[in-house]
Design an enzyme around this catalytic site. Structure first.
Site, short mmCIF file in Angstrom:
data_model
loop_
_atom_site.label_atom_id
_atom_site.label_comp_id
_atom_site.label_asym_id
_atom_site.label_seq_id
_atom_site.Cartn_x
_atom_site.Cartn_y
_atom_site.Cartn_z
N LEU A 33 0.81 -1.23 0.00
CA LEU A 33 0.00 0.00 0.00
C LEU A 33 0.84 1.28 0.00
O LEU A 33 0.33 2.35 0.33
CB LEU A 33 -1.00 0.02 1.17
N ALA A 88 3.92 -6.20 -7.94
CA ALA A 88 4.45 -5.28 -6.92
C ALA A 88 5.85 -4.80 -7.29
O ALA A 88 6.76 -5.61 -7.40
CB ALA A 88 4.48 -5.99 -5.56
N ASN A 106 13.51 -3.54 -3.27
CA ASN A 106 12.10 -3.90 -3.46
C ASN A 106 11.89 -4.73 -4.72
O ASN A 106 11.35 -5.84 -4.67
CB ASN A 106 11.27 -2.62 -3.53
N TYR A 156 15.68 1.43 -12.51
CA TYR A 156 14.36 0.80 -12.61
C TYR A 156 14.39 -0.29 -13.69
O TYR A 156 14.04 -1.45 -13.43
CB TYR A 156 13.29 1.85 -12.94
N PHE A 223 8.05 17.51 -22.76
CA PHE A 223 9.49 17.31 -22.55
C PHE A 223 10.23 17.13 -23.88
O PHE A 223 10.52 16.01 -24.29
CB PHE A 223 9.73 16.11 -21.63
N1 UDP Z 1 5.76 13.49 -21.26
C1 UDP Z 1 5.62 14.87 -21.40
N2 UDP Z 1 5.08 15.58 -20.37
C2 UDP Z 1 4.65 14.98 -19.22
C3 UDP Z 1 4.78 13.58 -19.08
C4 UDP Z 1 5.33 12.87 -20.13
O1 UDP Z 1 6.00 15.44 -22.42
O2 UDP Z 1 4.18 15.69 -18.32
C5 UDP Z 1 6.32 12.70 -22.37
C6 UDP Z 1 7.55 11.90 -21.99
O3 UDP Z 1 8.71 12.69 -22.18
C7 UDP Z 1 7.48 10.73 -22.96
C8 UDP Z 1 5.97 10.54 -23.17
O4 UDP Z 1 5.36 11.75 -22.76
O5 UDP Z 1 8.04 11.08 -24.19
C9 UDP Z 1 5.40 9.40 -22.35
O6 UDP Z 1 5.83 9.55 -21.00
P1 UDP Z 1 5.29 8.68 -19.81
O7 UDP Z 1 5.93 9.19 -18.56
O8 UDP Z 1 3.80 8.65 -19.87
O9 UDP Z 1 5.77 7.20 -20.13
P2 UDP Z 1 7.24 6.61 -20.39
O10 UDP Z 1 7.34 6.50 -21.89
O11 UDP Z 1 8.24 7.52 -19.79
O12 UDP Z 1 7.17 5.28 -19.73
#
Ligand code: UDP
Length: 348
Positions: A33, A88, A106, A156, A223
């Site tokens: 949790l 998990a 973990n 990760y 991003f």
């Molecule tokens: N992304 C973004 N703004 C956000 C969150 C994610 O531009 O607030 C972009 C991120 O850089 C990636 C895509 O969206 O290119 C998917 O990101 P997410 O974190 O959902 O999944 P990931 O591919 O990292 O597992």
């Protein structure tokens, strides 16, 4: 069949609990949790819940033998668990870089403890493991098949990749039957509207877009818009969480069929899970606008470290071997279901 689902109070785990339940299985959830939601188990799914760590051998043994006090009066009482679905894990890439010990302890250490418990009995208990496309690292080509080289670029991804190795070694040495699913971008929510994504902090694109559209957040950061993609933003393969859940039921059934036929299972069955179609951040935003009818304030920010330009799955193997057919492959459906959930869950 009696099944233990670790991490069943989390996003993907909870959808799998429902899919297993609907397929006629009896589920017990083990969840610490930290990120999971007890009320989803208690009020929505209605299956027994044990709050604890996967690395707690005593708790594990009690569940695996049907001797945990929370199992009294349930279908599990005094009966052994027949299979495990292991969700998990901690899954924040950035946090895994700043606090790798938390991730290895973990995601890797606790999983080793679980696997030891599964092979402790005469007949090892089969396991389905949640892995990730993050185990591939930077793609050399897209779409990516299961044969794509694995070179994860953060703790990760490495923690998941190491567990894949444990499963291979345990399979060869102790005959532990296993399935490994490598997810691409899990998204969406159960169309019933009572299960969905609720992370704190939320880092995923689709829920963040919906947070802005519903007024929970002021603006979205994109991003990077200078990637080598048609519109400069990153491309990902979004897969509906219910389709992921269906694949788990099919994967488990295949594993058990092979075992019943006494076919030697010397290695894990490994499958990518994605739709095989990539959408850019910009395309996700545009689709969300048309699904919700809402606008969105977005700023371009700098690239997020470790984001490859494109991640797209080839999931042909899961289609061919498991007969898996995603029910909700359209991005608009995925976003629509996420939006239904989002409105219900976060309505003020
Ligand atoms: N992304 C973004 N703004 C956000 C969150 C994610 O531009 O607030 C972009 C991120 O850089 C990636 C895509 O969206 O290119 C998917 O990101 P997410 O974190 O959902 O999944 P990931 O591919 O990292 O597992």
């Amino acid at each position: 069949m009696r099944i233990l689902v670790t991490g069943g109070a989390g996003y993907i785990g909870s959808h799998c609990v429902r899919a297993l339940d609907q397929a006629g299985h009896q589920v017990v959830v083990l969840d610490n949790l930290v990120y999971g939601h007890a009320e989803i188990i208690e009020q929505v799914l209605g299956v027994p819940l044990v709050v604890g760590q996967v690395g707690d051998r005593e708790v594990l043994e009690a569940i695996l033998r049907g001797r945990h006090p929370n199992l009294i009066g349930t279908a599990h009482e005094s009966k052994p668990i027949e299979a495990v679905l292991h969700f998990a894990a901690y899954a924040y890439v950035g946090e895994s870089v700043s606090d790798p010990a938390k991730y290895y302890r973990n995601n890797l250490g606790d999983t080793l403890c679980l696997l030891e418990a599964l092979v402790a009995s005469k007949r090892p208990i089969p396991i389905v493991f949640s892995s990730t496309c993050a185990t591939y690292g930077v793609p050399q080509e897209v779409p990516m098949t299961e044969f794509h080289p694995q070179a994860p670029i953060n703790p990760y991804g490495r923690s998941k990749w190491m567990v894949e190795h444990l499963l291979k070694d345990f399979s060869a040495a102790y005959g532990l039957p296993s399935v490994i699913f490598r997810y691409f971008n899990a998204a969406g929510a159960d169309p019933a509207g009572d299960l969905g994504e609720d992370h704190d902090p939320e880092t995923h694109l689709i829920p963040r877009v919906l947070d802005v559209m519903s007024g929970r957040e002021p603006y979205l950061q994109i991003f990077g818009d200078d990637y080598p993609t048609p519109d400069g933003t990153c491309i990902r393969d979004y897969i509906h969480v219910c389709d992921l859940a269906d694949a788990h039921v099919l994967g488990l059934e295949r594993l058990l069929r092979l075992r019943e036929r006494e076919e030697p299972i010397g290695a894990p069955l490994i499958y990518n899970l994605g739709n095989g179609t990539g959408y850019s951040v910009q395309q996700v935003i545009e689709t969300a606008k048309s699904v919700t009818g809402r606008g969105l304030l977005a700023h371009v920010a700098k690239r997020r470290e470790g984001d490859p330009a494109q991640l797209v799955a080839s999931a042909d193997k899961a289609r061919q071997e498991l007969g898996w057919r995603p029910r909700y492959p359209e991005l608009s459906t995925i976003i629509d279901h996420a939006w239904q959930w989002h409105q219900r869950r976060f309505q003020r």
